[in-house]
Design a protein around this motif. Sequence first.
Motif, PDB file in Angstrom:
ATOM      1  N   GLU A 104      82.848 -27.835  26.587  1.00  0.00           N
ATOM      2  CA  GLU A 104      83.468 -26.635  26.013  1.00  0.00           C
ATOM      3  C   GLU A 104      83.450 -26.671  24.486  1.00  0.00           C
ATOM      4  O   GLU A 104      83.150 -25.665  23.841  1.00  0.00           O
ATOM      5  CB  GLU A 104      84.909 -26.472  26.518  1.00  0.00           C
ATOM      6  N   VAL A 105      83.762 -27.828  23.921  1.00  0.00           N
ATOM      7  CA  VAL A 105      83.792 -27.958  22.461  1.00  0.00           C
ATOM      8  C   VAL A 105      82.388 -27.770  21.884  1.00  0.00           C
ATOM      9  O   VAL A 105      82.203 -27.049  20.894  1.00  0.00           O
ATOM     10  CB  VAL A 105      84.395 -29.321  22.042  1.00  0.00           C
ATOM     11  N   MET A 106      81.399 -28.392  22.504  1.00  0.00           N
ATOM     12  CA  MET A 106      80.020 -28.251  22.006  1.00  0.00           C
ATOM     13  C   MET A 106      79.530 -26.814  22.164  1.00  0.00           C
ATOM     14  O   MET A 106      78.828 -26.295  21.290  1.00  0.00           O
ATOM     15  CB  MET A 106      79.083 -29.227  22.714  1.00  0.00           C
ATOM     16  N   SER A 107      79.889 -26.157  23.260  1.00  0.00           N
ATOM     17  CA  SER A 107      79.511 -24.749  23.445  1.00  0.00           C
ATOM     18  C   SER A 107      80.132 -23.872  22.359  1.00  0.00           C
ATOM     19  O   SER A 107      79.462 -22.991  21.810  1.00  0.00           O
ATOM     20  CB  SER A 107      79.956 -24.244  24.818  1.00  0.00           C
ATOM     21  N   LEU A 108      81.411 -24.116  22.054  1.00  0.00           N
ATOM     22  CA  LEU A 108      82.071 -23.371  20.970  1.00  0.00           C
ATOM     23  C   LEU A 108      81.361 -23.616  19.644  1.00  0.00           C
ATOM     24  O   LEU A 108      81.151 -22.690  18.857  1.00  0.00           O
ATOM     25  CB  LEU A 108      83.540 -23.780  20.853  1.00  0.00           C
ATOM     26  N   HIS A 109      80.992 -24.856  19.398  1.00  0.00           N
ATOM     27  CA  HIS A 109      80.329 -25.207  18.139  1.00  0.00           C
ATOM     28  C   HIS A 109      78.950 -24.540  18.049  1.00  0.00           C
ATOM     29  O   HIS A 109      78.609 -23.944  17.022  1.00  0.00           O
ATOM     30  CB  HIS A 109      80.220 -26.726  18.006  1.00  0.00           C
TER      31      HIS A 109
END
Length: 100
Positions: free
Chosen positions: A81-86
């Motif tokens: 989720e964090v990498m997708s947001l980034h």
Amino acid sequence: MEKVMGLASEKGVVIFSKSSCCLCYAVKILFREIGVDPLVHEIDQDPEGREMETALARLGCNDAPVPAVFIGGKLMGSTNEVMSLHLSGSLIPMLKPYQN
């Protein structure tokens, strides 16, 4: 659950991590490179770590309980989720208030 939510709101950016987890390490480095100094709770070094891991799973960290990233007291998710947001360009605007 109460302990996790209390810890998650201690600072703008909070990461629940395990000291031996390479994905946790990668997420911590990402935040530091963005200019955010997150509050990190290493649950494998906490006597209540197992309970915290269970609470994180109940909150929605089903794939892997760590890293669990909270921004502004809200669960953002784990590595995916964090990498997708980034990658979508959404993470940095969320972190603006917490950058050094």
